[in-house]
Design a protein around this motif. Sequence first.
Motif, PDB file in Angstrom:
ATOM      1  N   UNK A   1       0.833  -1.213   0.000  1.00 27.48           N
ATOM      2  CA  UNK A   1       0.000   0.000   0.000  1.00 27.48           C
ATOM      3  C   UNK A   1       0.861   1.254   0.000  1.00 27.48           C
ATOM      4  N   UNK A   2       1.901   1.248   0.855  1.00 31.33           N
ATOM      5  CA  UNK A   2       2.799   2.400   0.898  1.00 31.33           C
ATOM      6  C   UNK A   2       3.460   2.645  -0.440  1.00 31.33           C
ATOM      7  N   UNK A   3       3.881   1.562  -1.089  1.00 29.40           N
ATOM      8  CA  UNK A   3       4.537   1.700  -2.395  1.00 29.40           C
ATOM      9  C   UNK A   3       3.571   2.279  -3.421  1.00 29.40           C
ATOM     10  N   UNK A   4       2.325   1.819  -3.405  1.00 30.19           N
ATOM     11  CA  UNK A   4       1.341   2.327  -4.362  1.00 30.19           C
ATOM     12  C   UNK A   4       1.084   3.804  -4.157  1.00 30.19           C
ATOM     13  N   UNK A   5       0.955   4.210  -2.895  1.00 29.72           N
ATOM     14  CA  UNK A   5       0.678   5.622  -2.631  1.00 29.72           C
ATOM     15  C   UNK A   5       1.853   6.491  -3.065  1.00 29.72           C
ATOM     16  N   UNK A   6       3.067   6.002  -2.800  1.00 29.89           N
ATOM     17  CA  UNK A   6       4.237   6.782  -3.202  1.00 29.89           C
ATOM     18  C   UNK A   6       4.299   6.919  -4.718  1.00 29.89           C
TER      19      UNK A   6
ATOM     20  N   UNK B   1       2.719   5.046   6.677  1.00 36.57           N
ATOM     21  CA  UNK B   1       2.241   6.374   7.065  1.00 36.57           C
ATOM     22  C   UNK B   1       3.111   7.460   6.439  1.00 36.57           C
ATOM     23  N   UNK B   2       4.404   7.147   6.268  1.00 38.66           N
ATOM     24  CA  UNK B   2       5.281   8.101   5.575  1.00 38.66           C
ATOM     25  C   UNK B   2       4.808   8.322   4.143  1.00 38.66           C
ATOM     26  N   UNK B   3       4.433   7.223   3.481  1.00 42.59           N
ATOM     27  CA  UNK B   3       3.975   7.335   2.091  1.00 42.59           C
ATOM     28  C   UNK B   3       2.688   8.143   2.011  1.00 42.59           C
ATOM     29  N   UNK B   4       1.766   7.870   2.918  1.00 42.97           N
ATOM     30  CA  UNK B   4       0.504   8.615   2.899  1.00 42.97           C
ATOM     31  C   UNK B   4       0.764  10.088   3.170  1.00 42.97           C
ATOM     32  N   UNK B   5       1.647  10.352   4.135  1.00 41.52           N
ATOM     33  CA  UNK B   5       1.979  11.744   4.441  1.00 41.52           C
ATOM     34  C   UNK B   5       2.602  12.437   3.234  1.00 41.52           C
ATOM     35  N   UNK B   6       3.511  11.740   2.566  1.00 37.74           N
ATOM     36  CA  UNK B   6       4.163  12.351   1.399  1.00 37.74           C
ATOM     37  C   UNK B   6       3.164  12.589   0.281  1.00 37.74           C
ATOM     38  N   UNK B   7       2.258  11.626   0.080  1.00 31.67           N
ATOM     39  CA  UNK B   7       1.240  11.801  -0.949  1.00 31.67           C
ATOM     40  C   UNK B   7       0.356  12.989  -0.670  1.00 31.67           C
TER      41      UNK B   7
END
Lengths: 187, 106
Positions: A34-39, A98-104
Amino acid sequence: MASLLFYALSAIAVLCALGVVISRNPMQSVLNLLGSFVAVAAIYLLAGFQFLAAAQILVYAGAIMVLFIFVVMLLNLTDREESQSVWMGLFNGRILGSLAVFAGLTVSGLIAANGNFAPVDTISHDGNLDNMTLLAEVLFSKYMLPFEAASLLLLATLVGVMLLAKRERNGERHGAQLSSQDGGSEA
Amino acid sequence: MNVPTEHLLILAGILFSLGALGFLLRSNLIVILASVELMLNAANLTFLAGARSHSSVGPLNLDGPIFALFVILVAACEAALGLALVIAFYRQKQSVDIEAAAELKG
Protein backbone atom coordinates in the motif's frame (compact mmCIF):
# COMPACT_ATOMS: atom_id res chain seq x y z
CA MET A 1 11.76 21.26 -4.86
CA ALA A 2 9.71 19.00 -7.08
CA SER A 3 12.69 16.88 -7.98
CA LEU A 4 13.64 16.64 -4.31
CA LEU A 5 10.13 15.37 -3.62
CA PHE A 6 10.51 12.91 -6.46
CA TYR A 7 13.66 11.42 -4.98
CA ALA A 8 12.13 11.24 -1.51
CA LEU A 9 9.05 9.50 -2.91
CA SER A 10 11.24 7.14 -4.92
CA ALA A 11 13.12 6.21 -1.77
CA ILE A 12 9.85 5.53 0.04
CA ALA A 13 8.53 3.46 -2.87
CA VAL A 14 11.69 1.38 -3.05
CA LEU A 15 11.84 0.85 0.71
CA CYS A 16 8.20 -0.19 0.74
CA ALA A 17 8.81 -2.58 -2.15
CA LEU A 18 11.71 -4.04 -0.19
CA GLY A 19 9.37 -4.41 2.75
CA VAL A 20 6.92 -6.35 0.57
CA VAL A 21 9.63 -8.85 -0.26
CA ILE A 22 11.30 -9.30 3.11
CA SER A 23 8.39 -9.08 5.54
CA ARG A 24 7.67 -12.39 7.19
CA ASN A 25 4.08 -11.47 7.95
CA PRO A 26 1.74 -11.29 4.91
CA MET A 27 -0.17 -8.44 6.50
CA GLN A 28 3.01 -6.38 6.72
CA SER A 29 3.79 -7.23 3.11
CA VAL A 30 0.40 -5.97 2.04
CA LEU A 31 0.69 -2.79 4.08
CA ASN A 32 4.10 -2.14 2.55
CA LEU A 33 2.56 -2.66 -0.87
CA LEU A 34 0.00 0.00 0.00
CA GLY A 35 2.80 2.40 0.90
CA SER A 36 4.54 1.70 -2.40
CA PHE A 37 1.34 2.33 -4.36
CA VAL A 38 0.68 5.62 -2.63
CA ALA A 39 4.24 6.78 -3.20
CA VAL A 40 4.04 5.88 -6.89
CA ALA A 41 0.69 7.67 -7.16
CA ALA A 42 2.32 10.78 -5.73
CA ILE A 43 5.06 10.44 -8.35
CA TYR A 44 2.38 10.30 -11.06
CA LEU A 45 0.91 13.46 -9.63
CA LEU A 46 4.31 15.13 -9.66
CA ALA A 47 4.88 14.09 -13.26
CA GLY A 48 1.57 15.63 -14.30
CA PHE A 49 -0.58 12.54 -14.73
CA GLN A 50 -3.43 13.53 -12.45
CA PHE A 51 -5.98 11.08 -13.75
CA LEU A 52 -3.56 8.19 -13.53
CA ALA A 53 -2.74 9.18 -9.96
CA ALA A 54 -6.44 9.18 -9.09
CA ALA A 55 -6.94 5.82 -10.79
CA GLN A 56 -3.91 4.43 -8.98
CA ILE A 57 -5.27 5.52 -5.61
CA LEU A 58 -8.80 4.32 -6.35
CA VAL A 59 -8.02 0.99 -7.98
CA TYR A 60 -4.67 -0.05 -6.54
CA ALA A 61 -4.63 1.52 -3.10
CA GLY A 62 -8.38 1.22 -2.75
CA ALA A 63 -9.88 -1.82 -4.41
CA ILE A 64 -6.92 -4.16 -4.76
CA MET A 65 -5.60 -3.38 -1.29
CA VAL A 66 -9.00 -4.02 0.24
CA LEU A 67 -9.08 -7.39 -1.53
CA PHE A 68 -5.63 -8.30 -0.28
CA ILE A 69 -6.26 -7.24 3.30
CA PHE A 70 -9.64 -8.93 3.23
CA VAL A 71 -8.13 -12.22 2.13
CA VAL A 72 -5.26 -12.01 4.63
CA MET A 73 -7.72 -11.40 7.42
CA LEU A 74 -10.20 -13.99 6.15
CA LEU A 75 -7.57 -16.70 6.08
CA ASN A 76 -6.15 -15.55 9.43
CA LEU A 77 -2.56 -15.49 8.27
CA THR A 78 -1.22 -12.82 10.60
CA ASP A 79 0.29 -15.02 13.24
CA ARG A 80 3.57 -16.59 14.29
CA GLU A 81 5.50 -13.37 14.51
CA GLU A 82 8.91 -13.78 16.04
CA SER A 83 10.66 -10.87 17.71
CA GLN A 84 11.91 -8.44 15.14
CA SER A 85 15.09 -6.49 14.97
CA VAL A 86 14.99 -2.73 14.68
CA TRP A 87 15.60 -2.89 10.96
CA MET A 88 12.81 -5.34 10.41
CA GLY A 89 10.61 -3.02 12.45
CA LEU A 90 11.06 -0.42 9.75
CA PHE A 91 9.38 -2.76 7.32
CA ASN A 92 6.36 -3.68 9.39
CA GLY A 93 4.27 -1.37 7.26
CA ARG A 94 3.38 1.22 9.85
CA ILE A 95 6.26 3.66 9.55
CA LEU A 96 6.76 3.46 5.81
CA GLY A 97 3.07 3.30 5.06
CA SER A 98 2.24 6.37 7.06
CA LEU A 99 5.28 8.10 5.58
CA ALA A 100 3.97 7.34 2.09
CA VAL A 101 0.50 8.62 2.90
CA PHE A 102 1.98 11.74 4.44
CA ALA A 103 4.16 12.35 1.40
CA GLY A 104 1.24 11.80 -0.95
CA LEU A 105 -0.87 14.27 0.96
CA THR A 106 2.00 16.75 0.93
CA VAL A 107 2.35 16.49 -2.82
CA SER A 108 -1.34 16.94 -3.49
CA GLY A 109 -1.42 19.80 -1.01
CA LEU A 110 1.50 21.51 -2.70
CA ILE A 111 -0.06 21.09 -6.11
CA ALA A 112 -3.41 22.35 -4.90
CA ALA A 113 -1.73 25.31 -3.19
CA ASN A 114 -0.03 26.12 -6.46
CA GLY A 115 -3.46 27.10 -7.71
CA ASN A 116 -3.37 25.06 -10.86
CA PHE A 117 -3.55 21.35 -11.15
CA ALA A 118 -0.81 21.27 -13.70
CA PRO A 119 2.55 21.08 -12.00
CA VAL A 120 4.66 24.00 -13.02
CA ASP A 121 7.41 22.45 -15.03
CA THR A 122 5.79 19.52 -16.77
CA ILE A 123 5.22 19.34 -20.45
CA SER A 124 3.09 22.36 -21.17
CA HIS A 125 1.21 22.33 -24.42
CA ASP A 126 -1.98 24.29 -24.79
CA GLY A 127 -3.43 22.04 -22.11
CA ASN A 128 -1.59 19.92 -19.62
CA LEU A 129 -0.63 16.38 -20.44
CA ASP A 130 -3.24 14.62 -18.44
CA ASN A 131 -6.19 16.69 -19.45
CA MET A 132 -9.07 14.36 -18.83
CA THR A 133 -11.00 15.58 -21.86
CA LEU A 134 -8.14 14.71 -24.14
CA LEU A 135 -7.73 11.37 -22.45
CA ALA A 136 -11.40 10.58 -22.86
CA GLU A 137 -11.35 11.62 -26.51
CA VAL A 138 -8.50 9.23 -27.24
CA LEU A 139 -9.97 6.48 -25.10
CA PHE A 140 -13.36 6.58 -26.77
CA SER A 141 -12.15 6.91 -30.35
CA LYS A 142 -8.79 5.31 -30.98
CA TYR A 143 -9.05 2.82 -28.15
CA MET A 144 -12.75 2.03 -28.42
CA LEU A 145 -12.23 -1.66 -29.12
CA PRO A 146 -9.78 -2.27 -26.27
CA PHE A 147 -12.16 -0.40 -24.01
CA GLU A 148 -15.00 -2.76 -24.89
CA ALA A 149 -12.68 -5.74 -24.54
CA ALA A 150 -11.76 -4.44 -21.10
CA SER A 151 -15.39 -4.39 -20.07
CA LEU A 152 -15.73 -7.96 -21.33
CA LEU A 153 -12.64 -8.90 -19.31
CA LEU A 154 -14.17 -7.39 -16.19
CA LEU A 155 -17.37 -9.36 -16.73
CA ALA A 156 -15.45 -12.58 -17.27
CA THR A 157 -13.42 -11.92 -14.14
CA LEU A 158 -16.58 -11.31 -12.15
CA VAL A 159 -18.07 -14.63 -13.22
CA GLY A 160 -14.81 -16.50 -12.78
CA VAL A 161 -14.17 -15.16 -9.30
CA MET A 162 -17.67 -16.03 -8.17
CA LEU A 163 -17.28 -19.54 -9.52
CA LEU A 164 -13.88 -20.01 -7.91
CA ALA A 165 -14.65 -18.61 -4.51
CA LYS A 166 -18.05 -20.20 -4.20
CA ARG A 167 -18.28 -22.62 -1.34
CA GLU A 168 -18.75 -26.16 -2.44
CA ARG A 169 -22.12 -27.63 -1.55
CA ASN A 170 -22.71 -31.17 -0.40
CA GLY A 171 -22.75 -33.60 -3.29
CA GLU A 172 -22.35 -30.83 -5.81
CA ARG A 173 -18.97 -30.62 -7.47
CA HIS A 174 -17.67 -27.79 -9.53
CA GLY A 175 -15.06 -28.03 -12.20
CA ALA A 176 -12.77 -25.67 -10.34
CA GLN A 177 -12.04 -28.10 -7.55
CA LEU A 178 -9.77 -30.68 -9.03
CA SER A 179 -8.34 -32.64 -6.16
CA SER A 180 -10.24 -34.27 -3.37
CA GLN A 181 -11.27 -32.48 -0.23
CA ASP A 182 -8.92 -34.42 2.05
CA GLY A 183 -5.85 -33.50 0.04
CA GLY A 184 -4.42 -31.49 2.91
CA SER A 185 -4.21 -34.39 5.30
CA GLU A 186 -1.08 -35.79 3.75
CA ALA A 187 1.93 -33.95 5.00
CA MET B 1 9.28 18.14 -12.06
CA ASN B 2 12.53 18.44 -13.98
CA VAL B 3 13.73 14.94 -13.30
CA PRO B 4 15.35 13.20 -16.25
CA THR B 5 13.40 10.33 -17.73
CA GLU B 6 16.26 7.98 -16.97
CA HIS B 7 15.66 8.38 -13.26
CA LEU B 8 12.01 7.45 -13.66
CA LEU B 9 13.10 4.41 -15.63
CA ILE B 10 15.68 3.49 -12.98
CA LEU B 11 13.00 3.71 -10.31
CA ALA B 12 10.72 1.50 -12.40
CA GLY B 13 13.56 -0.95 -12.90
CA ILE B 14 14.29 -1.16 -9.19
CA LEU B 15 10.63 -1.68 -8.35
CA PHE B 16 10.31 -4.32 -11.05
CA SER B 17 13.36 -6.22 -9.87
CA LEU B 18 12.15 -6.16 -6.29
CA GLY B 19 8.82 -7.53 -7.48
CA ALA B 20 10.54 -10.23 -9.51
CA LEU B 21 12.70 -11.08 -6.51
CA GLY B 22 9.66 -11.45 -4.30
CA PHE B 23 7.92 -13.52 -6.94
CA LEU B 24 10.82 -15.91 -7.16
CA LEU B 25 11.97 -16.08 -3.56
CA ARG B 26 8.85 -16.09 -1.43
CA SER B 27 6.64 -19.09 -1.03
CA ASN B 28 3.58 -17.37 0.38
CA LEU B 29 0.92 -17.09 -2.33
CA ILE B 30 -0.32 -13.72 -1.13
CA VAL B 31 3.17 -12.23 -1.13
CA ILE B 32 3.67 -13.65 -4.63
CA LEU B 33 0.52 -11.91 -5.82
CA ALA B 34 1.66 -8.70 -4.15
CA SER B 35 4.97 -8.99 -5.99
CA VAL B 36 3.11 -9.36 -9.29
CA GLU B 37 1.21 -6.17 -8.49
CA LEU B 38 4.52 -4.48 -7.76
CA MET B 39 5.84 -5.51 -11.15
CA LEU B 40 2.73 -4.27 -12.95
CA ASN B 41 3.08 -1.00 -11.11
CA ALA B 42 6.65 -0.68 -12.30
CA ALA B 43 5.50 -1.37 -15.86
CA ASN B 44 2.99 1.46 -15.51
CA LEU B 45 5.75 3.76 -14.36
CA THR B 46 7.71 2.84 -17.47
CA PHE B 47 4.74 3.64 -19.71
CA LEU B 48 4.36 7.04 -18.10
CA ALA B 49 8.06 7.76 -18.37
CA GLY B 50 7.84 6.95 -22.06
CA ALA B 51 4.79 9.14 -22.55
CA ARG B 52 6.52 11.95 -20.71
CA SER B 53 9.66 11.82 -22.81
CA HIS B 54 7.75 11.42 -26.08
CA SER B 55 5.48 14.36 -25.35
CA SER B 56 8.31 16.75 -24.55
CA VAL B 57 8.82 17.35 -28.26
CA GLY B 58 6.14 17.16 -30.87
CA PRO B 59 2.44 16.57 -30.42
CA LEU B 60 0.74 15.39 -27.29
CA ASN B 61 1.05 11.65 -26.85
CA LEU B 62 -1.64 10.00 -24.77
CA ASP B 63 -0.94 6.38 -25.64
CA GLY B 64 1.16 5.88 -22.53
CA PRO B 65 -1.46 6.99 -20.00
CA ILE B 66 -4.16 4.99 -21.79
CA PHE B 67 -2.02 1.89 -21.74
CA ALA B 68 -1.29 2.46 -18.07
CA LEU B 69 -5.02 2.68 -17.50
CA PHE B 70 -5.53 -0.69 -19.17
CA VAL B 71 -2.69 -2.16 -17.14
CA ILE B 72 -4.38 -0.96 -13.95
CA LEU B 73 -7.60 -2.62 -15.11
CA VAL B 74 -5.89 -5.90 -15.89
CA ALA B 75 -4.08 -5.73 -12.55
CA ALA B 76 -7.41 -5.39 -10.77
CA CYS B 77 -8.80 -8.42 -12.62
CA GLU B 78 -5.66 -10.38 -11.93
CA ALA B 79 -5.73 -9.56 -8.22
CA ALA B 80 -9.38 -10.57 -7.90
CA LEU B 81 -8.87 -13.86 -9.74
CA GLY B 82 -5.61 -14.61 -7.97
CA LEU B 83 -7.08 -14.03 -4.55
CA ALA B 84 -10.09 -16.17 -5.41
CA LEU B 85 -7.65 -18.91 -6.36
CA VAL B 86 -5.81 -18.39 -3.07
CA ILE B 87 -9.07 -18.83 -1.19
CA ALA B 88 -9.91 -21.99 -3.14
CA PHE B 89 -6.39 -23.28 -2.52
CA TYR B 90 -6.60 -22.54 1.19
CA ARG B 91 -9.89 -24.37 1.37
CA GLN B 92 -8.23 -27.49 0.06
CA LYS B 93 -4.87 -27.34 1.80
CA GLN B 94 -5.39 -25.15 4.87
CA SER B 95 -2.25 -23.32 3.80
CA VAL B 96 -1.18 -20.59 1.43
CA ASP B 97 2.32 -21.93 0.98
CA ILE B 98 3.15 -23.00 -2.55
CA GLU B 99 5.11 -25.90 -1.11
CA ALA B 100 1.73 -27.43 -0.32
CA ALA B 101 0.94 -27.66 -4.03
CA ALA B 102 3.21 -30.53 -4.96
CA GLU B 103 0.86 -33.14 -6.38
CA LEU B 104 2.11 -32.81 -9.94
CA LYS B 105 5.77 -33.08 -8.98
CA GLY B 106 5.71 -36.82 -9.45
